[in-house]
Scaffold this active site. Structure first.
Site, PDB file in Angstrom:
ATOM      1  N   THR A  28       0.858  -1.198   0.000  1.00 41.24           N
ATOM      2  CA  THR A  28       0.000   0.000   0.000  1.00 41.24           C
ATOM      3  C   THR A  28       0.891   1.244   0.000  1.00 41.24           C
ATOM      4  O   THR A  28       1.986   1.213   0.557  1.00 41.24           O
ATOM      5  CB  THR A  28      -0.872  -0.014   1.270  1.00 41.24           C
ATOM      6  OG1 THR A  28      -1.834  -1.051   1.128  1.00 41.24           O
ATOM      7  CG2 THR A  28      -1.577   1.314   1.516  1.00 41.24           C
ATOM      8  N   ARG A  55     -14.947  -6.321   0.104  1.00 37.87           N
ATOM      9  CA  ARG A  55     -14.214  -5.894   1.302  1.00 37.87           C
ATOM     10  C   ARG A  55     -13.504  -4.547   1.061  1.00 37.87           C
ATOM     11  O   ARG A  55     -12.856  -4.334   0.056  1.00 37.87           O
ATOM     12  CB  ARG A  55     -13.189  -6.974   1.657  1.00 37.87           C
ATOM     13  CG  ARG A  55     -12.341  -6.655   2.910  1.00 37.87           C
ATOM     14  CD  ARG A  55     -11.014  -6.024   2.557  1.00 37.87           C
ATOM     15  NE  ARG A  55     -10.155  -5.884   3.725  1.00 37.87           N
ATOM     16  CZ  ARG A  55      -9.027  -5.166   3.736  1.00 37.87           C
ATOM     17  NH1 ARG A  55      -8.639  -4.532   2.641  1.00 37.87           N
ATOM     18  NH2 ARG A  55      -8.305  -5.065   4.823  1.00 37.87           N
ATOM     19  N   GLY A  91     -10.871  -1.868   3.013  1.00 40.39           N
ATOM     20  CA  GLY A  91      -9.948  -1.768   4.155  1.00 40.39           C
ATOM     21  C   GLY A  91      -9.985  -0.399   4.798  1.00 40.39           C
ATOM     22  O   GLY A  91     -10.920   0.393   4.604  1.00 40.39           O
ATOM     23  N   ASP A  92      -8.939  -0.114   5.534  1.00 40.59           N
ATOM     24  CA  ASP A  92      -8.866   1.137   6.283  1.00 40.59           C
ATOM     25  C   ASP A  92      -8.439   2.333   5.432  1.00 40.59           C
ATOM     26  O   ASP A  92      -8.763   3.481   5.762  1.00 40.59           O
ATOM     27  CB  ASP A  92      -7.838   0.995   7.420  1.00 40.59           C
ATOM     28  CG  ASP A  92      -6.451   0.629   6.877  1.00 40.59           C
ATOM     29  OD1 ASP A  92      -6.362  -0.256   5.995  1.00 40.59           O
ATOM     30  OD2 ASP A  92      -5.460   1.256   7.299  1.00 40.59           O
ATOM     31  N   THR A 130      -0.602   1.837   7.047  1.00 44.26           N
ATOM     32  CA  THR A 130      -0.530   0.654   6.194  1.00 44.26           C
ATOM     33  C   THR A 130      -0.463  -0.561   7.091  1.00 44.26           C
ATOM     34  O   THR A 130       0.230  -0.551   8.110  1.00 44.26           O
ATOM     35  CB  THR A 130       0.689   0.699   5.261  1.00 44.26           C
ATOM     36  OG1 THR A 130       0.748  -0.550   4.565  1.00 44.26           O
ATOM     37  CG2 THR A 130       1.998   0.929   5.994  1.00 44.26           C
ATOM     38  N   GLY A 131      -1.192  -1.584   6.733  1.00 43.66           N
ATOM     39  CA  GLY A 131      -1.174  -2.770   7.574  1.00 43.66           C
ATOM     40  C   GLY A 131      -2.477  -3.521   7.425  1.00 43.66           C
ATOM     41  O   GLY A 131      -3.225  -3.307   6.460  1.00 43.66           O
ATOM     42  N   GLY A 153      -5.833  -3.957   7.570  1.00 41.94           N
ATOM     43  CA  GLY A 153      -6.798  -2.870   7.634  1.00 41.94           C
ATOM     44  C   GLY A 153      -7.892  -3.002   8.668  1.00 41.94           C
ATOM     45  O   GLY A 153      -8.308  -2.009   9.271  1.00 41.94           O
TER      46      GLY A 153
HETATM   47  N1  ASP Z   1      -4.322  -1.387   4.940  1.00 42.71           N
HETATM   48  C1  ASP Z   1      -4.557  -1.948   3.648  1.00 42.71           C
HETATM   49  C2  ASP Z   1      -5.859  -2.704   3.683  1.00 42.71           C
HETATM   50  O1  ASP Z   1      -6.117  -3.390   4.631  1.00 42.71           O
HETATM   51  C3  ASP Z   1      -3.478  -2.838   3.197  1.00 42.71           C
HETATM   52  C4  ASP Z   1      -2.071  -2.362   3.492  1.00 42.71           C
HETATM   53  O2  ASP Z   1      -1.881  -1.314   4.038  1.00 42.71           O
HETATM   54  O3  ASP Z   1      -1.114  -3.040   3.148  1.00 42.71           O
HETATM   55  O4  ASP Z   1      -6.592  -2.639   2.733  1.00 42.71           O
END
Ligand code: ASP
Length: 346
Positions: free
Chosen positions: A197, A225, A227-228, A247-248, A250
């Site tokens: 991301t 779906r 994400g965040d 990032t992570g 989500g």
């Molecule tokens: N946070 C993003 C999601 O969950 C993915 C990512 O940050 O790698 O969609």
């Protein structure tokens, strides 16, 4: 006007000019948290460092020219969306059904305006559509085909879905499907599925902050779906004191309203940004079982880049004007939270 007034006006305009010039611009970017050393070939590592540098240059050139933090954030993110090494724009991960569904958001901290798009499949640079939502509509978030109708209505060209495809991401989907079918669950499941991301936070010469994030989400995601990243307050947030792009995994960033949680600590509790970001990313999120990282910036130009994964693609140009790029966890800790001062003994 008497002489005193004239003198006062001259002094004041000098102070304003000095204080405006006294805000050196700052830009921080990320290209996702995760990064296990063995995954990166030297060629890929070089390409990633080059892309991060190019994104920093694109955004920073705007800041130096006196352009807005919002403009710098979108310019930096466009470079990373166009690069197939990142999970945003071209090179985005695949859904369970073999599609690319992209999410993005941008926020202008000064006026707390925001724009976001979710689940778009034909937009080359989702961050630009998110910005158009902010600038040209009364809404904050548009989703799916409606967002693409809006893109058409403002003359933004749509691309064929095949544009986003890369073989590496397709192979990742095949692997994830097999693992799902075998019921194999990994402790690092979230990490493995969400590399790459991208995001940026910027402080412009006027002292204004902005944040933006763009992603393909998580490999093998189903059922629309989201994400965040496109959710204001979860993966992306900015106000006049603080800007964050996360990032992570989500779901955990949504449940902790992570970006907003960091900024509220800064704005309302006056907690230094490095502490605020570390508490949310390294304590709250792992305590729930999540992982990832964030970039955070305050209005004084202080930077925080916490992450609890092996590494995070990241880059920054602080007030000194010197660009830095890093990938691995042990590579450069100049943005890490300083150790707590030793307790004084009486
Ligand atoms: N946070 C993003 C999601 O969950 C993915 C990512 O940050 O790698 O969609």
């Amino acid at each position: 006007m008497n002489l005193h007034r004239v003198l006062l006006a001259v002094v004041l305009s000098g102070i304003v000019a000095v204080s405006e010039a006294a805000v050196p611009p700052v830009l921080v970017i990320h290209g996702g948290a995760g990064v296990i050393k063995r995954d990166l070939t030297p060629t890929k590592e070089k390409a990633i460092r080059a892309a991060l540098t190019q994104a920093l240059e694109a955004g920073y050139a705007r800041l130096k020219a006196g352009k807005s933090a919002v403009g710098a954030v979108s310019a930096a993110i466009v470079v990373l969306e166009d690069d197939p090494n990142f999970n945003a724009g071209k090179g985005a991960v695949f859904t369970h059904d073999g599609k690319n569904e992209l999410d993005a958001a941008i926020m202008d901290g000064e006026r707390r305006r925001a724009g976001a798009v979710a689940g778009v499949q034909h937009i080359k640079n989702p961050i630009l559509l998110a910005r158009a939502v902010m600038d040209k509509t009364p809404y904050v978030m548009l989703a799916g085909s409606g967002a693409e109708d809006f893109a058409r209505s403002i003359g933004m060209p749509l691309v064929d879905a095949a544009y986003f495809r890369t073989d590496a991401r397709w192979q990742q989907l095949q692997k994830a499907r097999k693992e799902d079918a075998s019921g194999k669950l990994h402790a690092d499941e979230g990490t493995a599925k969400h590399f790459g991301t991208v995001g940026a936070v910027a402080l412009d010469v006027h002292g204004h902050l902005a944040a933006g994030t763009s992603t393909g989400g998580m490999t093998d995601k189903r059922w629309g779906r989201i994400g965040d990243s496109p959710i204001i307050g979860a993966g992306t947030y900015a106000n006049s004191d603080c800007a964050v792009s996360a990032t992570g995994w989500g779901e955990f960033y949504i449940r902790t309203v992570a970006a907003h949680a960091i900024c509220m600590r800064v704005s309302q509790m006056r907690i230094p940004i490095q502490r605020a970001a570390a508490v949310v990313v390294n304590q709250e999120i792992p305590a729930l079982g999540g992982n990832g990282g964030a970039i955070a910036l305050d209005a004084h130009g202080n930077i925080a880049i916490p992450f609890n994964t092996d590494g995070m693609y990241r880059g920054w140009i602080d007030a000194s004007g010197v660009p830095h790029v890093a990938i691995y966890g042990d590579e450069d800790d100049s943005t890490a939270e300083p150790p707590a001062p030793a307790a004084s003994v009486h």
